[in-house]
Design a protein around this motif. Structure first.
Motif, short mmCIF file in Angstrom:
data_model
loop_
_atom_site.label_atom_id
_atom_site.label_comp_id
_atom_site.label_asym_id
_atom_site.label_seq_id
_atom_site.Cartn_x
_atom_site.Cartn_y
_atom_site.Cartn_z
N LEU A 82 -57.61 22.86 60.57
CA LEU A 82 -56.22 22.64 60.16
C LEU A 82 -55.88 23.50 58.93
N ASP A 83 -56.82 23.60 58.00
CA ASP A 83 -56.60 24.41 56.80
C ASP A 83 -56.41 25.89 57.16
N SER A 84 -57.02 26.33 58.25
CA SER A 84 -57.05 27.75 58.60
C SER A 84 -56.02 28.12 59.68
N ALA A 85 -55.43 27.14 60.34
CA ALA A 85 -54.53 27.39 61.48
C ALA A 85 -53.25 28.10 61.04
N GLY A 87 -50.71 28.70 63.70
CA GLY A 87 -49.75 28.48 64.77
C GLY A 87 -48.64 27.51 64.40
N LYS A 88 -47.55 27.58 65.15
CA LYS A 88 -46.46 26.61 64.98
C LYS A 88 -46.91 25.24 65.47
N TYR A 89 -47.74 25.26 66.51
CA TYR A 89 -48.24 24.01 67.10
C TYR A 89 -49.76 23.97 66.99
N ILE A 90 -50.28 22.75 67.02
CA ILE A 90 -51.73 22.51 66.94
C ILE A 90 -52.19 21.75 68.18
N ALA A 91 -53.27 22.25 68.79
CA ALA A 91 -53.95 21.51 69.86
C ALA A 91 -55.43 21.42 69.50
N PHE A 92 -56.09 20.43 70.05
CA PHE A 92 -57.53 20.24 69.80
C PHE A 92 -58.28 20.21 71.13
N CYS A 93 -59.46 20.80 71.13
CA CYS A 93 -60.32 20.73 72.31
C CYS A 93 -61.74 20.46 71.81
N ASP A 94 -62.48 19.63 72.50
CA ASP A 94 -63.87 19.36 72.11
C ASP A 94 -64.81 20.29 72.87
N SER A 95 -65.89 20.68 72.22
CA SER A 95 -66.76 21.72 72.78
C SER A 95 -67.54 21.27 74.00
N ASP A 96 -67.61 19.96 74.25
CA ASP A 96 -68.30 19.49 75.46
C ASP A 96 -67.32 19.18 76.59
N ASP A 97 -66.03 19.46 76.38
CA ASP A 97 -65.01 19.27 77.41
C ASP A 97 -64.47 20.63 77.85
N CYS A 98 -63.45 20.62 78.71
CA CYS A 98 -62.77 21.87 79.06
C CYS A 98 -61.33 21.57 79.45
#
Length: 326
Positions: A82-85, A87-98
């Motif tokens: 979040l500190d580094s983003a 984009g206008k929008y934020i999405a999250f993805c977990d590394s064990d999902d797709c």
């Protein structure tokens, strides 16, 4: 992003010892039909080859940015994202999902200057759950559902198992920053719910899009892996009570949220399995209050509501011990 312009969406992926699943995850993100995004891979002190895999993707595609930090937990990794983003929008993805290829596109179509967009998801069980190996989770609709009354938002999204996760949602970064929202790094469970509910306290506008855009690989040993700490869940309840007071409940003081009772009952049961009644009494009284406030009908969670506290303690203690053995 092109010509040095900020990307439209920042996708934050916390990474910790994810060597086996990381490539599948990142490949699914790079295959999105919506092209204007950046991927922030935040390695949280992995001791396997995860960081090398992250860097190989960054070498391949300029949309991939890699960050590395000492191990501090998933919430600290997401906070660095979040500190580094940009984009206008934020999405999250977990590394064990797709993600499915239309994950971002389906939500971006309905996104505005404020609010939260959410999609359905596909859940894949490592060990069959109630006989199922996979399941689609979403609302029974083929068109977007717009919600702005808090009772409707909580009842429809919590009871449909859509609200508690961060990876099936698109957030507005300006709203996150204006409210100074970050993940609670002290919580090892329920940190997703606390973040989503805290965001809802700010925006109060939700759109559901009928797309099963994300694949969640349900962790093997989920019920034994997580502690279901009652203290962390009390933070969830605090958010729920604040939000519940903002909706139109049709004569009832609170919305019908049986899933909240269910999860708090698991948390209290796990606590009761390891503590005497005297140390559980306050939590059991709180559970009875939560069941009274959020039940969805005369018989819903009736035993919690009517049993004397000591008998309820014995019942929860037995159930908590059996959950630990799962």
């Amino acid at each position: 992003a092109v010509d040095g312009r900020h990307p439209d969406i920042s996708v934050i992926v916390p990474v910790y010892n994810a060597r086996k699943t990381l490539s599948r995850c990142v490949e699914s993100l790079l295959a999105q039909t919506y092209p204007d995004f950046e991927i922030l891979l935040v390695d949280d002190g992995s001791t396997d080859a995860s960081l090398e895999i992250c860097r190989s993707f960054a070498d391949r595609d300029p949309r991939v940015k890699v960050f590395s930090k000492p191990n501090g937990g998933v919430s600290s990794a997401r906070n660095l994202g979040l500190d580094s983003a940009r984009g206008k929008y934020i999405a999250f993805c977990d590394s064990d999902d797709c993600a499915g290829k239309d994950w971002l596109m389906s939500m971006r179509k309905e996104a505005g200057e404020s609010g939260m967009v959410m999609c359905g998801y596909h859940i894949h069980y490592a060990v069959p759950e109630k006989g199922l190996t996979e399941e689609n989770i979403g609302m029974p609709t083929d068109r977007p559902v717009v919600m702005s009354d808090m009772t409707e938002i909580l009842e429809k999204t919590l009871n449909a198992r859509l609200l508690s996760f961060i990876w099936n949602k698109l957030f507005v970064r300006a709203e996150i920053e204006n409210a100074r929202l970050r993940f609670d790094e002290e919580c090892r469970i329920f940190e997703d719910e606390i973040f989503v509910l805290s965001y809802l306290e700010v925006v109060r506008h939700v759109v559901y899009v009928p797309c099963y855009g994300y694949t969640y690989f349900f962790p093997e040993g989920f019920y034994t892996k997580y502690g279901f700490e009652t203290d962390a869940f009390m933070k969830v309840l605090g958010c729920i009570y604040r939000l519940a007071g903002q909706g139109a409940s049709g004569g009832r003081k609170y919305p019908e949220l049986p899933s909240i009772i269910y999860w708090y009952k698991i948390a209290v049961g796990r606590y009761a399995a390891a503590h005497p009644f005297t140390e559980c009494a306050d939590r059991i009284r709180m559970l009875k209050k939560v069941a009274e406030d959020f039940h969805s009908g005369s018989f819903n969670h009736l035993t919690v509501r009517i049993l004397p506290e000591r008998i309820l303690y014995m019942m929860l203690k037995r159930r908590g011990k059996s959950l630990k053995g799962r």
